[in-house]
Enzyme design. Sequence first.
Site: not given
Length: 578
Positions: A191, A255, A315, A485, A549
Site C-alpha cells: 500500500e 507479505w 486490491d 480471520w 485488518a
Amino acid sequence: MGILIGLGLASLAQAADVGNVTNAMLDSTAKNPASVLSFGMGTQGQRYSPLTQINDKTVAKLVPAWSFSFGGEKQRGQESQPLIHNGKMFVTASYSRIFAVDLKTGAKLWKYEHRLPDGIMPCCDVVNRGAALYGNLVIFGTLDAYLVALDQNTGKIVWKEKVDDYAAGYSMTAAPLIAEGLLLTGVSGGEFGIVGRVEARNPMTGDLVWSRPTVEGHMGHRYDKDGKAIDNGVSGTANKTWPGDLWKTGGASTWMGGTYDPQTKLAYFGTGNPAPWNSHLRPGDNLYSSSTVALDVKTGQIKWAYQNTPNDAWDFDGANEFVTFDMDGKRYGGKADRNGFFYVIDANTGKLQNAFPFVKKITWASSIDLKTGRPNFIAAGRPGDPTKGEEGKKGTTVFAAPAFLGAKNQMPMAYSPQTKLFYVPANEWGMDIWNEPISYKKGGAFLGAGFTIKPLFDDYIGAMRAVDPKTGKIVWEIKNNAPLWGGVMSTAGNLVFYGTPEGFLKAVDAKTGKELWKFQTGSGVVAPPVTWQDGDTQYVAVVSGWGGAVPLWGGEVAKKVNFLEQGGSVWVFKLASK
C-alpha cells in the site's frame, strides 16, 4: 553482511546439540507428530496432522492444559502460529515480540521484544505470523523490516539484519521459510509503493544469497562471499506489462511468505496488489503482481508464474498460500484467492487445471478460462477512470464483490489427504469502490481509491467451507456471524479445527462439518491452530487475540464486530484424564 554476536559461525555449524533443526527434519516435519518445525505444519503448507488420539469420538473430552499470556499493554491482532521443538514452544506476538515457553508447564523461558521506531507504517495492524527454526536458532521478521535470529535456549541475539527502510513503507509480518538450507523471506508494504521481492539468506549468518523482485523490470541479484551484488537477470521484460515508470513503485509485496515442496524442489510465493490501486494508470497485466511465483531455490530464478488477477483494480492481491498436494498421480497446488476463485495448478509447470468460485458473489469476472488461464472480465465491475469523471476528481463508483479484504485473506486454509478436501475460511462481503487521482510520495499511502465495505447477507459473513479441488463442489459449510480471520488445521482423527472472532476454538467433523467441540478463549481467534504429541499425550494449541485488518479497514463490517475484546495469549489443550 550478517553480524554474529556471541557465537562464531564455526561453533554454530559444528554444534553437537541434539536439538539442532536440520534440513531433513524440516522436510519430514509434517509426518513427525512430536514437533511443529515450520509455518504451515510442514513446508508445503497442508496443515494436516497424522495424529489420532484426539478424534471425532474423543474430542468432546478436550480441556485446557495451560494458557500463557503475552502480557503488557501491547495487544492488538495476534495472528501467530506456534512452533514446537525440543520441549519448547516458540510463539510470536504483536509489536514484534517472541516468547519461548516450556511445553509441559506453560512457564515463560525467555522473551525478546524488538525495539520499534515511532514511524512504522504497517497497513493492517501490528501483527506477526510466526518464526522459523534452523540449527539452534529461531528467526523472525519485525515491523520495521529487520530479521532477527535468536538462540533457542537463551533468547540472545545471534544475528540481526536490516531488510529495507521502514520509512519507505517496508515491513515484515510473515513467518520466514527454510528451504534447502536457505532462509526465504518476503516483504510487506504494497500500500506504500514498495517493490515486492523474495530473498534467500544463509540462516546461520543472515548473509544474502540471492534476491528476486516480483515486479517486472527489476534486476535480480546473487551475492558473493563478501556481500557484493552480482546481476542475476531482470524479472520479466521491462515495460512489457507496465507503462512508463510505474513499475518502479509497483507493489506486489510478498507479505504472506511462501511454501516449499520437497518433491518439486520449488518455492511458491504469492504476490500482492500492484500499486497504485487505480488500475487506469497502469494498463497491462502488471506482472508479477497478484500472482503465484514459483522459484528455483538454489538460483532465485522464476521457473513459472500464474497471474490470478491481471491488472488488479480491487486490491485482490494474490498473496494467499499455494498448498501442494497429490491428485490423480500428479503434484498440484491449491490456492483460495482473495478474488473469490479457487485455483488448482500443476505444481511443476504452472499450468491451470481447474478454477471455480468458492464464494457466492463475484462481480469482477464471470469465470476463469481453463484453456488460457485468464479471467473473463466483467467490464462494468471495474471502478471508473478518474480522468473521465466530473472535473477529473473521481471515477465512477461500482459495487464489487468480494470486498478488497478478500474471499480469503491471511488466514491459512488446510488440506486433508484423508478426505481429499481443502478447508477454506471464506468471507462473503462486497464494497463500493471508486478511483481517485494519485501520485507517489515515499512512505505515503499509494492507493488512488476509496471504498466502503458492506456485508452481503444479514445472517453471516464468514463461512468455513470444505472444498473438493477436483470437482469444485463445496461439500459442506458452517456459517459464522463475524468474518472468519483465523487459520485451519485438519487431522487424521477426522477433525477440522478453526477459530472465530467471537473467541471460540472449534472442532468439527472433517467429512460432514458437524460441530463436535468448542472452547471460549476470551478474545477473538485470528490465528491458525497446531497439534503435536509429547510422550503419550496429544496437544492442540492456538493463539487468541482479536485484531488484524477487519477492525481497521472493515467499514460497516467493523461496526458489527466492535464489541469484540482484544487479548494476547496462547491456549493449549489435551484430553481430560480418566
